[in-house]
Scaffold this motif. Structure first.
Motif, short mmCIF file in Angstrom:
data_model
loop_
_atom_site.label_atom_id
_atom_site.label_comp_id
_atom_site.label_asym_id
_atom_site.label_seq_id
_atom_site.Cartn_x
_atom_site.Cartn_y
_atom_site.Cartn_z
N LEU A 248 -5.62 -1.12 -12.85
CA LEU A 248 -5.93 -0.22 -11.74
C LEU A 248 -5.76 1.15 -11.95
N ARG A 249 -6.11 2.08 -11.39
CA ARG A 249 -5.92 3.62 -11.10
C ARG A 249 -5.78 3.79 -9.49
N LEU A 250 -4.99 4.31 -9.34
CA LEU A 250 -4.61 4.53 -7.69
C LEU A 250 -4.55 6.10 -7.42
N GLU A 251 -5.25 6.40 -6.01
CA GLU A 251 -4.93 7.62 -5.61
C GLU A 251 -4.15 7.40 -4.35
N TYR A 252 -3.30 8.36 -4.25
CA TYR A 252 -2.48 8.20 -2.99
C TYR A 252 -2.66 9.47 -2.03
N GLU A 253 -2.77 9.10 -0.89
CA GLU A 253 -2.43 10.48 0.25
C GLU A 253 -0.80 10.53 0.27
N ASP A 254 -0.28 9.83 0.08
CA ASP A 254 1.34 9.93 0.15
C ASP A 254 1.79 8.94 -0.75
N ALA A 255 2.18 9.41 -2.21
CA ALA A 255 2.57 8.23 -3.27
C ALA A 255 4.00 7.78 -2.76
N HIS A 256 4.97 8.48 -2.38
CA HIS A 256 6.19 8.01 -2.26
C HIS A 256 6.95 7.35 -3.59
N GLY A 257 6.60 7.79 -4.81
CA GLY A 257 7.22 7.42 -5.88
C GLY A 257 6.38 6.42 -6.54
N ALA A 258 5.18 5.66 -5.85
CA ALA A 258 4.57 4.59 -6.42
C ALA A 258 3.60 5.15 -7.57
N PRO A 259 3.56 4.10 -8.74
CA PRO A 259 2.87 4.66 -9.82
C PRO A 259 1.19 4.89 -9.67
N GLU A 260 0.80 5.66 -10.67
CA GLU A 260 -0.84 5.92 -10.68
C GLU A 260 -1.36 4.77 -11.01
#
Length: 362
Positions: free
Chosen positions: A49-61
């Motif tokens: 998986l590849r993720l895009e965040y509005e607010d990652a808060h440290g979560a991995p991409e």
């Protein structure tokens, strides 16, 4: 409608589900989009998986997802094996307290209604780690350190009361039903020309009486303890020279030699095993004693090593079906796996060790 506890498959890992699932580890995270980079059907379903965040808060991409197979028949079979729930238990309850290098896990869920599960974990490639394609093995120096790590795991859980308190979900090896007979028989019936005589003879012995071999493997030496149970090269990774362990789905309670022997025979290249296996086995025994574990004598450890090499045949049960539709990378790995197994049982004269054990009535 509330988000499901476990998605049916990788395509059901939506931003909303992921945001809810990650919130425990990363409070305030907001997921914008999820891209399925790749989905593989191996024993289970593997997805990248590849993720895009509005607010990652440290979560991995980038993440790796592991779930039940998509095929209904195999899904039912794997759910019944309890491999998924055991991995969820391991990563959520036990891994944080161990010094072993294992993948970081962000989400570990199991639905007891249908035994579905999902693990969202560290993408090892993105972390700079290497996972073997089968053509290279763990170096002897790294293997020595890995055996120290396994010794620490084994010594920690030699105490039955501690196992009962901390890992009541781990089954005893003798309570796990035997497996692999049908694919091994298929290999003998349809691909005998691709198997050595020794491999074929071991397979025939196992098919005829799997309980006998299971008894020999489980009886010792050493006290029963918690083991990974499947320490071959495909379940390991290299992190800058440190060996990491994943795929904990067959974790069980049995002799510590199951891990140590199987690691030596199936994690190293065959030429390295030939040159270093005696020293590595002695190193493992010494590491156990240094940690306060119950002593295991050399002669009984070496004899057990020869007998446990027979398990390589059972572990190769899916490989010897030689599926025509296996992708090239899978064929490379399978060929390398089978070559390791063939070399180990031949060079350790494991069939002779088995005959001796049976003659003694072990």
């Amino acid at each position: 409608m509330p988000e499901p506890l476990v998605p049916d498959g990788p395509s059901d890992i939506t931003p909303a589900w992921l945001e809810h699932a990650l919130a425990l580890r990363y409070p305030g995270v907001r997921v914008g989009a999820v891209e399925l980079v790749e989905v593989r059907q191996v024993t289970n379903t593997h997805a990248f998986l590849r993720l895009e965040y509005e607010d990652a808060h440290g979560a991995p991409e980038r993440m790796f997802a592991k779930m039940l197979p998509l095929d209904p028949g195999r899904r039912t079979l794997l759910a019944a094996s309890q491999m998924g729930p055991k991995e969820v238990h391991f990563y959520s309850r036990l891994a944080p307290d161990l010094a072993l290098r294992v993948p970081d896990v962000y989400v570990a869920r199991h639905d007891p209604h249908d035994d579905s599960f999902v693990l969202l974990m560290e993408n090892l490639g993105a972390s700079g780690c290497r996972v073997s394609d089968g053509t290279w093995g763990i170096s002897p120096d790294s293997a020595a350190t890995a055996l120290e790590d396994l010794a620490a795991l084994h010594v920690r859980f030699e105490d039955p009361q501690r196992r009962l308190a901390e890992v009541p979900w781990a089954p005893r090896a003798q309570d796990v039903p035997p497996y692999g007979m049908a694919p091994l028989q298929y290999g003998l019936d349809h691909h005998r020309d691709r198997l050595s005589d020794t491999f074929a003879q071991v397979a025939e012995v196992y098919i005829a009486d799997p309980a006998r071999l299971k008894h020999l493997w489980a009886k010792g030496p050493g006290p029963a303890t918690l083991v990974h149970g499947d320490t071959h090269i495909g379940n390991l990774f290299d992190d800058g020279g440190r060996t990491g362990f994943f795929d904990w789905g067959v974790i069980n309670v049995t002799t510590p030699l199951r891990d140590a022997s199987y690691f030596i025979t199936m994690a190293l290249q065959s030429e390295d095993r030939r040159a270093h296996e005696r020293d590595l086995l002695r190193h493992y025994l010494g590491a156990r004693e240094a940690l306060g574990g119950e002593a295991i004598g050399w002669d009984e450890a070496w004899e057990a090593h020869r007998l446990h090499a027979l398990y390589c045949v059972v572990a190769a049960c899916q490989i010897v079906t030689f599926p025509a539709d296996a992708p090239p990378a899978r064929q490379v790995f399978a060929n390398a796996f089978l070559a390791r197994a063939e070399a180990a049982i031949s060079e350790l004269d494991s069939l002779d060790a088995l005959r001796g054990a049976l003659a003694r009535g072990d």
